[in-house]
Design a protein around this motif. Structure first.
Motif: not given
Length: 437
Positions: A1-2, A5, A159-160, A171
């Motif tokens: 998971m970024p 974001d 969306d991430s 996603s």
């Protein structure tokens, strides 16, 4: 998971909370909050009196169930309608008398209340209460995200949360969109399919079997089209389901043979018009009339009120008697016997007249009565007559004809024999024990 974001979403929430706390420390926040509470309580009190009067007038609406549902939905939300109207007036007055920054809370509450009112009223179209509430909450949450300017950042965050599956990037945002779009598309397709089916069933130019076939094809076609449009709308490539559809096809072939066989048999029955709703049929020990044709089974109602759900495949593989396939007329036979001292010509005439007195016997097709044999103790006859309503039962009409024969024979002195035996006793007499008569 970024993490970027997550950080952006957290920053947006913190900014929103900081703005709220900053505004809450000002006196005008308390003023606005007091105005909102006073207006809400006033709307609740006034709505109780208004709902009773409106409910009495709504009950006078007859013959328009759709309009009545909309009116009932508006009456049940009278408190929210008044609350939204009062907020709009208060907002207009405050913006005319003071700075717009001193009425921001009322503006936000007005937007959220209006969104909830619209979602709750539109959800009343759905008859299922749980589904109606779920739709109302989902619509309101989405509207609230837009009002609070959190929709884009939440979409980026969802969306991430993605899981790559080959060429497909799955996603959380795509899953949520797909579920919502499929649910809405299926619901609309069912409504459209039922509407088309009702219009087809009302058509007098089509036979009953063709009407059922066209209605089923319309329902299936609308559902398939809705699913394809919904998946395409969320950006899912339908060619990616080629392998999956092939596996499903193999599974259907091996695991669901009976289901597919019954579905195919149902299509064949509708195409060859061998059975249609209203036909009187006999299948094995089941005698009744066709009530409804389904994709998997046929509903057959018997004279004793039982409803048998017989698989379509049985109507293809077994011997079926359709009493009303090409003609409504059905011939029935009643066998009886009289004593040898009766005149067979007179017996035939009396039997025909007796059958004609029964109401269900077809008058346009005169019954016939034939002598069929010389029995051990009776002259054997068969009485044949016609009826047009086999769905009303066969045993009862045979019973009425037999009762009519009994009454006629009794009036005319004709007797119905019963089996009897004569025993001749022989005793030995004379030399050698020879029997003599």
């Amino acid at each position: 998971m970024p993490t970027d974001d997550i950080g952006e979403l957290a920053t947006s929430l913190l900014d929103l909370l900081q703005q709220g706390f900053a505004q809450a420390s000002e006196p005008w926040f308390a003023y606005q909050l007091a105005i909102i509470l006073i207006l809400f309580l006033s709307a609740k009190i006034l709505s109780r009196k208004v709902e009773q009067r409106l409910d009495e007038r709504a009950r006078r609406v007859k013959g328009h169930p759709g309009l009545l549902r909309v009116i009932a939905a508006l009456i049940r939300r009278a408190d929210w309608i008044m609350f939204v109207g009062m907020l709009f007036v208060a907002l207009s007055v405050m913006r005319a008398l003071t700075w717009p920054s001193r009425s921001w809370l009322i503006a936000v509450v007005l937007s959220l209340s209006s969104a909830w009112l619209v979602a709750a009223v539109l959800a009343r179209i759905i008859r299922n209460r749980f589904a109606a509430r779920a739709v109302a909450w989902l619509v309101w949450i989405y509207a609230a995200l837009i009002i609070l300017n959190l929709d884009e950042r939440l979409a980026i965050f969802l969306d991430s949360l993605a899981l790559p599956l080959g060429d497909i990037r799955l996603s959380a945002l795509v899953i949520i969109k797909s579920v919502l779009m499929l649910t809405a598309a299926l619901w609309l397709s069912v409504l459209a399919g039922n509407f088309l089916d009702e219009r087809v069933q009302r058509s007098k130019d089509l036979t009953p079997s063709i009407r059922v076939l066209v209605g089923k094809i319309a329902k299936i076609g609308v559902v398939v089209l809705a699913v394809a449009v919904a998946l395409s709308a969320v950006g899912i490539d339908l060619t990616a389901f080629t392998v999956f559809s092939g596996a499903v096809g193999v599974g259907l072939g091996f695991g669901l043979q009976k289901v597919v066989s019954n579905f195919t048999s149902g299509i064949i029955i509708l195409l060859d018009k061998s059975i249609k709703p209203g036909d009187t049929i006999s299948l094995g020990e089941t005698f009744g009339w066709i009530r409804e044709l389904r994709a998997r089974f046929i509903s057959v109602v018997t004279r004793d009120g039982r409803e048998y759900l017989i698989p379509n495949e049985d109507f293809i593989t077994q011997r079926v008697i359709n009493w009303s396939f090409s003609d409504e007329l059905v011939r029935l036979d009643v066998e009886f016997g009289v004593t040898y001292d009766a005149d067979p010509h007179k017996v035939s005439e009396l039997a025909i007249n007796a059958a004609m007195e029964v109401g269900r016997v077809e008058a346009s097709r005169r019954p016939v009565c034939w002598l069929t044999g010389f029995g051990d103790s009776s002259l054997d006859f068969v009485l044949r007559f016609w009826i047009r309503d086999p769905q009303q039962g066969l045993t009862n009409v045979r019973g009425k004809v037999l009762l009519a024969l009994w009454d006629t024979f009794k009036e005319n002195g004709i007797q119905i024999p019963y089996p009897h035996r004569e025993i001749i006793m022989k005793q030995p007499n004379g030399p050698g024990g020879m029997a003599t008569d």
